[in-house]
Design a protein around this motif. Sequence first.
Motif, PDB file in Angstrom:
ATOM      1  N   ALA A 151     -71.770  -1.798 -19.376  1.00 21.32           N
ATOM      2  CA  ALA A 151     -72.224  -2.630 -18.248  1.00 21.32           C
ATOM      3  C   ALA A 151     -72.084  -1.867 -16.929  1.00 21.32           C
ATOM      4  O   ALA A 151     -72.931  -1.970 -16.051  1.00 21.32           O
ATOM      5  CB  ALA A 151     -71.419  -3.929 -18.196  1.00 21.32           C
ATOM      6  N   PHE A 152     -71.028  -1.083 -16.820  1.00 25.30           N
ATOM      7  CA  PHE A 152     -70.815  -0.300 -15.588  1.00 25.30           C
ATOM      8  C   PHE A 152     -71.580   1.026 -15.608  1.00 25.30           C
ATOM      9  O   PHE A 152     -71.538   1.779 -14.635  1.00 25.30           O
ATOM     10  CB  PHE A 152     -69.328  -0.004 -15.388  1.00 25.30           C
ATOM     11  CG  PHE A 152     -68.503  -1.219 -15.053  1.00 25.30           C
ATOM     12  CD1 PHE A 152     -68.928  -2.123 -14.081  1.00 25.30           C
ATOM     13  CD2 PHE A 152     -67.305  -1.467 -15.697  1.00 25.30           C
ATOM     14  CE1 PHE A 152     -68.176  -3.246 -13.770  1.00 25.30           C
ATOM     15  CE2 PHE A 152     -66.550  -2.594 -15.388  1.00 25.30           C
ATOM     16  CZ  PHE A 152     -66.987  -3.483 -14.427  1.00 25.30           C
TER      17      PHE A 152
ATOM     18  N   ARG B 131     -58.519   0.186 -21.617  1.00 25.93           N
ATOM     19  CA  ARG B 131     -58.374  -0.715 -20.469  1.00 25.93           C
ATOM     20  C   ARG B 131     -57.949   0.067 -19.222  1.00 25.93           C
ATOM     21  O   ARG B 131     -58.464  -0.148 -18.130  1.00 25.93           O
ATOM     22  CB  ARG B 131     -57.350  -1.789 -20.818  1.00 25.93           C
ATOM     23  CG  ARG B 131     -57.343  -2.931 -19.845  1.00 25.93           C
ATOM     24  CD  ARG B 131     -56.582  -4.109 -20.378  1.00 25.93           C
ATOM     25  NE  ARG B 131     -57.391  -4.974 -21.219  1.00 25.93           N
ATOM     26  CZ  ARG B 131     -56.927  -5.776 -22.160  1.00 25.93           C
ATOM     27  NH1 ARG B 131     -55.642  -5.783 -22.431  1.00 25.93           N
ATOM     28  NH2 ARG B 131     -57.727  -6.554 -22.849  1.00 25.93           N
TER      29      ARG B 131
ATOM     30  N   LEU C 290     -60.000   0.429 -15.720  1.00 19.65           N
ATOM     31  CA  LEU C 290     -59.432  -0.015 -14.434  1.00 19.65           C
ATOM     32  C   LEU C 290     -59.566   1.084 -13.388  1.00 19.65           C
ATOM     33  O   LEU C 290     -59.888   0.823 -12.226  1.00 19.65           O
ATOM     34  CB  LEU C 290     -57.957  -0.370 -14.611  1.00 19.65           C
ATOM     35  CG  LEU C 290     -57.653  -1.813 -14.955  1.00 19.65           C
ATOM     36  CD1 LEU C 290     -56.163  -1.989 -15.192  1.00 19.65           C
ATOM     37  CD2 LEU C 290     -58.122  -2.751 -13.847  1.00 19.65           C
TER      38      LEU C 290
ATOM     39  N   GLU D  17     -63.442   1.346 -12.540  1.00 17.90           N
ATOM     40  CA  GLU D  17     -64.173   0.161 -12.071  1.00 17.90           C
ATOM     41  C   GLU D  17     -64.375   0.158 -10.555  1.00 17.90           C
ATOM     42  O   GLU D  17     -63.510   0.397  -9.805  1.00 17.90           O
ATOM     43  CB  GLU D  17     -63.429  -1.101 -12.511  1.00 17.90           C
ATOM     44  CG  GLU D  17     -64.217  -2.365 -12.248  1.00 17.90           C
ATOM     45  CD  GLU D  17     -63.448  -3.636 -12.558  1.00 17.90           C
ATOM     46  OE1 GLU D  17     -62.729  -3.682 -13.552  1.00 17.90           O
ATOM     47  OE2 GLU D  17     -63.578  -4.570 -11.739  1.00 17.90           O
TER      48      GLU D  17
ATOM     49  N   GLN E  48     -68.419  -2.728 -24.374  1.00 18.37           N
ATOM     50  CA  GLN E  48     -69.544  -3.353 -23.655  1.00 18.37           C
ATOM     51  C   GLN E  48     -69.357  -3.214 -22.152  1.00 18.37           C
ATOM     52  O   GLN E  48     -70.315  -2.991 -21.406  1.00 18.37           O
ATOM     53  CB  GLN E  48     -69.617  -4.858 -23.985  1.00 18.37           C
ATOM     54  CG  GLN E  48     -70.198  -5.176 -25.330  1.00 18.37           C
ATOM     55  CD  GLN E  48     -70.192  -6.682 -25.599  1.00 18.37           C
ATOM     56  OE1 GLN E  48     -69.458  -7.435 -24.959  1.00 18.37           O
ATOM     57  NE2 GLN E  48     -70.999  -7.115 -26.550  1.00 18.37           N
ATOM     58  N   ARG E  49     -68.130  -3.359 -21.705  1.00 16.37           N
ATOM     59  CA  ARG E  49     -67.870  -3.281 -20.255  1.00 16.37           C
ATOM     60  C   ARG E  49     -68.148  -1.879 -19.721  1.00 16.37           C
ATOM     61  O   ARG E  49     -68.667  -1.719 -18.629  1.00 16.37           O
ATOM     62  CB  ARG E  49     -66.427  -3.720 -19.963  1.00 16.37           C
ATOM     63  CG  ARG E  49     -66.227  -5.216 -20.161  1.00 16.37           C
ATOM     64  CD  ARG E  49     -64.772  -5.623 -20.021  1.00 16.37           C
ATOM     65  NE  ARG E  49     -64.263  -5.373 -18.684  1.00 16.37           N
ATOM     66  CZ  ARG E  49     -62.966  -5.364 -18.380  1.00 16.37           C
ATOM     67  NH1 ARG E  49     -62.063  -5.577 -19.313  1.00 16.37           N
ATOM     68  NH2 ARG E  49     -62.584  -5.131 -17.145  1.00 16.37           N
TER      69      ARG E  49
ATOM     70  N   ARG F  36     -65.504  -5.709 -26.674  1.00 16.27           N
ATOM     71  CA  ARG F  36     -65.814  -6.122 -25.300  1.00 16.27           C
ATOM     72  C   ARG F  36     -65.534  -4.984 -24.310  1.00 16.27           C
ATOM     73  O   ARG F  36     -66.281  -4.783 -23.358  1.00 16.27           O
ATOM     74  CB  ARG F  36     -65.002  -7.382 -24.942  1.00 16.27           C
ATOM     75  CG  ARG F  36     -65.250  -7.896 -23.536  1.00 16.27           C
ATOM     76  CD  ARG F  36     -66.685  -8.358 -23.344  1.00 16.27           C
ATOM     77  NE  ARG F  36     -66.990  -8.627 -21.935  1.00 16.27           N
ATOM     78  CZ  ARG F  36     -68.132  -8.313 -21.335  1.00 16.27           C
ATOM     79  NH1 ARG F  36     -69.111  -7.738 -22.008  1.00 16.27           N
ATOM     80  NH2 ARG F  36     -68.329  -8.581 -20.068  1.00 16.27           N
TER      81      ARG F  36
END
Lengths: 330, 270
Positions: free
Chosen positions: B234-235, B263, B267, B270, B230-231, B227
Amino acid sequence: MFSSIYIEEAVRDSERVEAILRRVPGIPQIAIQQYGEVFNRAGQNFRLQKQQPALILAHKSGRRVLPTPEGYGFESGSTGKGFYFSHMLNCVYDCRYCFLQGMFRSANYVLFINFEDFEQDIEATIAESSADSVFYSGYDCDSLALEPISAFCEYFLPCFQRHPEHFLEIRTKSTQIRFLLEHEPLANCVIAMSFSPQIQSERWEHQVPSIAKRLEALVRLQNAGWPVALRFEPVIAQTNTLSLYKELFEIVFAQLQTERVHSVSLGEFRLPVDYYKKIVKLYPEEPLLARETRLEDGMISLVQQQGSLLQDLETMLLAYVAPESYYRCA
Amino acid sequence: MEPELNLVIAHKLEAKPLVALLDMRQITKQPPIYRGGGLRLIVSGQGRHWAQEAVNFLAQQSHISSVQAWLNIGIAGHQTLELGQPLLANKIVNRSSGEAVYPAPLLAMKQVGELHTVDEPESGYPQNVAYDMEAFGFFKAACKHTSLELVQSLKIISDNLAHGADKITPDKVLELFHDNTDVIKTVVADLRSLRGRFIETRLDTPEFARISALVHLTATQRVQVRRLCQRYHAFGIQEQLAELLGSKALQAVSGRELVRSLRQLLLELE
Ligand code: SF4
């Protein structure tokens, strides 16, 4: 419009079904026993079905009028109670943040056609309720969007016309207002239109009429004497959220007669965690769903959302509307 | 390579024109299986039990994570439809139990209708529906192996009240399939494209594949890392992810440290 129409055998011969089928000719019809055998099946894919949803005409049994969750709507500021009823499941629009994608297994639209039973249950609920109760019709769908086919308002407005001490809120993003404009306005039937800032609407509210079109519809309703309400939901934080809302508020309140707006609300983007997980699986590439989240009491919200954003937006809103017509949706 | 679409066909006679049309070649004799161009075809034998067995057999031959579409093609009887008419089933009834299943109406084909699967050849055509002997067993079995939108049944009308099943000849079957070449090709293409859209949401990112090869991950960590990758995508910041993974230090990290690093960077970005 619909890829097919599934029809429960028990309702096949009803006048309402006949009328609906006349409004959408030439679509393959499929007889079914019970809507659940199509709608609730395991192993379906909401995203694939959303490309060409079917319509399911069905009978709703069981409880048809239910209490709203605490803090759902504008009844929270009064002595009345909140109730909702779902004559339809699913929505013709495709908002990427919508909880329906996580709630239902199928993207097909279910239209319950036993309006008379819903009406009876509403009457029974009214009989047991104090004045000022609010009935929400757009809980699991957009109540206006399918009006030309369902004739939902046509049927339910007279019921609330008989009970002016109780409210009906028709929550929508639709501009299907022709029937309402032809009907005399009812002071207790509120058309509540939802708005997000332009850039967010373009990004996430697929197939939804533009802000300009929705606003135009709302202005026409207001001019015709209908109570209109504004729902700024879901608030989704991004770097320039305040300026996006400032712009949105300016546009909206410049066109409406603000003092005649029935109510205004704000509500943040929150989803039950199970729904959120299902939606992520359907749209893993969606940036909105890739953002950092926080889990609290079974609800997912965006981390960036925390802080004073809603308060700041409230402050901005209260420059336009009186505090008594504002509420924050829980 | 795993096939994209499985074709389940009752008779050799029906399979023959399809094998030629779709450019496949036989790979096993028993059961008769053909492959070619991302397709796999099995000749199941007559009846819903054998259709079901054939689906399960092919599913067993496939990798557990592979996503395949399923199509049953064959001839069928009908009370009124003309010979040679194609029909995509939108409701399939098991005549012996009365149970019904509903293929999703997502393909562009307009000629759709109800299909009853019978245990014995139907010569009376009591209802104005199509009759076959396999579709119900096929559909029920195939839905256990994929999303139900990817399971369809296409029939070509071979007999009706005016022209009974006793008049079907091998040449007639070939002719029926030949006359429906375009329909068959379109349904196959539409179903493959539907599968393509379905699979897009399931594909692992290349970075996840690389990580899986480099770092030992627990089952939970696999879900988390999958995931997280994937994130990044996505960004649109997969380059930064690739950079992070390229650094030598990372290749010696534990699964836990990797999750933390991924992660942390996400962060920040993002
Ligand atoms: S309009 Fe409302 S109900 Fe419809 S998809 Fe959007 S959020 Fe969901």
